[in-house]
Design an enzyme around this catalytic site. Structure first.
Site, PDB file in Angstrom:
ATOM      1  N   SER A  63       0.799  -1.238   0.154  1.00 39.67           N
ATOM      2  CA  SER A  63      -0.130  -0.010   0.076  1.00 39.67           C
ATOM      3  C   SER A  63       0.734   1.258  -0.174  1.00 39.67           C
ATOM      4  O   SER A  63       1.959   1.406   0.560  1.00 39.67           O
ATOM      5  CB  SER A  63      -0.932  -0.064   1.280  1.00 39.67           C
ATOM      6  OG  SER A  63      -1.370   1.334   1.396  1.00 39.67           O
ATOM      7  N   ASP A  89      -7.186  18.294 -20.048  1.00 39.05           N
ATOM      8  CA  ASP A  89      -7.839  17.711 -18.977  1.00 39.05           C
ATOM      9  C   ASP A  89      -6.960  16.560 -18.410  1.00 39.05           C
ATOM     10  O   ASP A  89      -7.563  15.931 -17.315  1.00 39.05           O
ATOM     11  CB  ASP A  89      -9.197  16.939 -19.511  1.00 39.05           C
ATOM     12  CG  ASP A  89      -9.088  15.813 -20.615  1.00 39.05           C
ATOM     13  OD1 ASP A  89      -7.776  15.689 -21.075  1.00 39.05           O
ATOM     14  OD2 ASP A  89     -10.147  15.581 -21.434  1.00 39.05           O
ATOM     15  N   THR A 106      -5.727  20.383 -13.151  1.00 39.95           N
ATOM     16  CA  THR A 106      -7.075  20.878 -13.635  1.00 39.95           C
ATOM     17  C   THR A 106      -8.193  19.782 -13.361  1.00 39.95           C
ATOM     18  O   THR A 106      -7.652  18.391 -13.285  1.00 39.95           O
ATOM     19  CB  THR A 106      -7.325  20.838 -15.182  1.00 39.95           C
ATOM     20  OG1 THR A 106      -6.813  19.612 -16.041  1.00 39.95           O
ATOM     21  CG2 THR A 106      -6.284  21.846 -15.973  1.00 39.95           C
TER      22      THR A 106
END
Length: 620
Positions: free
Chosen positions: A193, A552, A557
């Site tokens: 993790s 994008d 953004t």
């Protein structure tokens, strides 16, 4: 657990393009892997549950992207040189099932300084003129810095590392443009993790680092691991930057050249029926695929929504009865084969409307000089990966190919969940409950990959049986996702109109935000490949023109779609202005498609755009 890769069945139409050049044995599809991507592209039924079925546009976009990337690579083939380097990545991972890891033999554990593999392997590529082309690096960490409250499509920590490296090398280019490719590939990340603060009870703040990952109040659903940042975006940035900085260091210092022949070996194997010789006297078998109760518990990186806990070695009569009524009871043979796993879904015995899990699985090794890339079809835990690497290395050693660098490439070709060691399997945490072919899955893979390594080392790959081809299901469109309906606008408005405009001035580190009359983004995704939903543009007064500086795919953004009533919707675009942004005049633009019904049976998607007012970025 959404994996971004495709499998052989998706790409039958283009195989004739290059003849026999790109084949099953010498192409590896390896998922760099995110949990924040579009789903619904896999042919096995279990993976449709979260996506409400097979989503054809998702599938087509991914397949077309893979094929296009191979096309582009082919057109840019040139002779060059490879360099390998390796080093340790600090402060970027923890073992999320340490109690499972501790079940492995103490003598085995004592050979390693950590319960995760911290080594990054770097393969640098330059052409014969010394021009930098890119690299592939392998490092074991889960891309789950973005947790399961996130609804934004993104590529998580390894994606951010790639973004940083490519932005540095492809100066002045937008994300995804430019010739330099920085690939951060998966390795044996099954129990690894990035949420380095470890598991805490979100309601009380106390640690829940216990064998069941449960909290005194609220049980397992309250136990979540936290990353190093203030929020998931910050954690993604920190872990991604750590990985990027180590990769940059290894890349710059890579001097050991990889030379020698190329070879590869591939087989399909029926993993539900592999006979494994553990030693001269003892033989065991793999099982039909099945998932245990702890699969539904999720992990400390993303807990399940029901009252399941990790480490369940006994079933729950309540859930077992519901399963029996809805899906059918597992056979005694499957129950016995998977012990001590209590079976929640006997996926190998579930075939409606198509099989729920694969039986036929790819095993593959590609060798480039002294580097062996072991392409595995799932997520090996830390110790599983170590055992596999050692076994493959020993096999090469004993057949006259010593000193091989062996790297595990995770999530390749087909997805089969997790591969825990036999000892970890007994503990039945999430990774073990998701080891779908039973307790001897790892032993089976070690036997199979040793066979591939032996064939490569002894130059007998041509004698390997190809194995049974996987089935190809004719799935036209099977989905519960509602069909697209006509988009509508408020009175006296049109698509792309600004509902809430930007301010006139901003400083760095502030957020510029604009809301438009929007439409369902699926219209764009289904009608335009490589559609870009937004741009941030800077005004060039000398040329009297606007220049695109962000899109994008840029880190800073964000694009939010808010669904309203009666076909109406809004789109909000945020630009989190970086500290080093050039001062000047900017604007934000939105690109969409609205769906218009022409008749009862016919609709079209019509492109539109919206533009914010210009705004100035001033000095702090």
């Amino acid at each position: 657990d959404v994996k971004l890769f495709s499998s052989r069945w998706d790409m039958p139409t283009r195989t004739s393009k290059y003849g026999e050049l790109y084949r099953q044995d010498n192409v590896i599809l390896s998922g760099t892997h995110t949990h924040s991507g579009p789903a619904g592209y896999f042919q096995y039924t279990l993976f449709w549950i979260t996506s409400k079925g097979l989503i054809r546009p998702s599938l087509n976009a991914i397949v077309n992207g893979i094929v296009k990337s191979i096309d582009i690579a082919h057109q840019n083939v040139r002779s060059g040189r490879l360099f390998i380097n390796r080093g340790t990545v600090q402060n970027s991972q923890i073992n999320r099932s340490p109690f499972s890891y501790l079940a492995n033999p103490a003598s085995e554990q004592s050979r390693y300084s950590s319960n995760t593999d911290k080594e990054m392997v770097m393969l640098k590529m330059v052409d014969s003129n010394g021009q930098e082309l890119g690299f592939i690096s392998w490092f074991a960490v889960h891309p789950v810095s973005m947790n399961n409250t996130n609804h934004l499509v993104n590529s998580d920590n390894v994606g951010y590392a790639s973004y940083l490296f490519e932005q540095e090398k492809n100066k002045g280019m937008l994300p995804g443009e430019g010739s330099f490719v920085a690939a951060f590939a998966s390795s044996n990340l099954g129990d690894v993790s990035p949420n380095t603060k470890g598991p805490f009870c979100v309601n009380t703040g106390e640690s829940c680092d216990n064998p069941q990952s449960t909290c005194p109040v609220g049980g397992s659903s309250m136990c979540m691991a936290m990353g190093p940042g203030n929020d998931m975006f910050d954690s993604t940035r920190i872990i991604g930057q750590n990985i990027y900085l180590k990769a940059r260091d290894l890349y710059e210092k890579a001097s050991q050249e990889v030379t020698g022949p190329l070879s590869s070996a591939h087989q399909w194997v029926n993993m539900s029926d592999v006979l494994v010789e553990l030693n001269a006297t003892h033989t065991v078998k793999t099982c039909k695929p099945a998932l245990g109760h702890s699969f539904a518990a999720g992990t400390i990186d993303g807990v399940g929504g029901l009252n399941f806990t990790q480490g369940s070695v006994e079933g729950d009569p309540f859930w077992d009865q519901i399963r029996d009524q809805l899906l059918g009871e597992p056979s005694n043979e499957t129950k016995d084969c998977h012990k001590p796993k209590p079976i929640l879904f006997s996926t190998g015995e579930m075939t409606w409307p198509h099989p729920w899990h694969p039986d036929i699985v790819d095993v593959q090794i590609a060798v480039i000089g002294s580097l062996a890339i072991v392409a595995v079809p799932g997520e090996f835990t830390t110790m599983s990966g170590r055992r596999l690497r050692e076994a493959v290395k020993r096999e090469f050693d004993s057949h006259g190919t010593p000193r091989m660098d062996v790297v595990i490439a995770g999530l390749c070709n087909v997805y089969t969940h997790y591969i825990a060691t036999y000892e970890e399997y007994q503990i039945q945490r999430y990774e073990a409950a998701s080891t779908i072919y039973g307790p001897h899955t790892l032993s089976a893979y070690i036997q199979l990959y040793r066979g591939l390594a032996r064939a490569i080392a002894t130059n007998t790959v041509q004698d390997l049986p190809p194995g049974p081809e996987p089935p190809l299901f004719n799935i036209v469109n099977l989905t519960l996702v509602p069909a697209l309906t006509a988009d509508r606008v408020p009175v006296n408005k049109t698509f792309g109109d600004v509902l809430q405009d930007v301010r006139q001035q901003y400083r760095a580190r502030e957020v510029a935000e604009v809301t438009f009359v929007g439409s369902n983004p699926r219209n764009s995704a289904e009608n335009a490949t490589e559609h870009n939903f937004l741009t941030v543009e800077r005004y060039n007064s000398t040329l009297d023109s606007w220049h695109v500086v962000k899109n994008d795919a840029s880190w800073d953004t964000r694009f939010y779609w808010t669904k309203g009533l009666f076909g109406r919707s809004n789109v909000t675009i945020e630009w989190h202005i970086p500290h080093d942004t050039e001062l000047g005049i900017y604007r934000i633009r939105y690109f969409g498609h609205y769906r218009k019904k022409l008749s009862l049976s016919h609709a079209v998607s019509i492109p539109f755009e919206g533009t914010s007012s210009a705004f100035e970025i001033t000095a702090p």
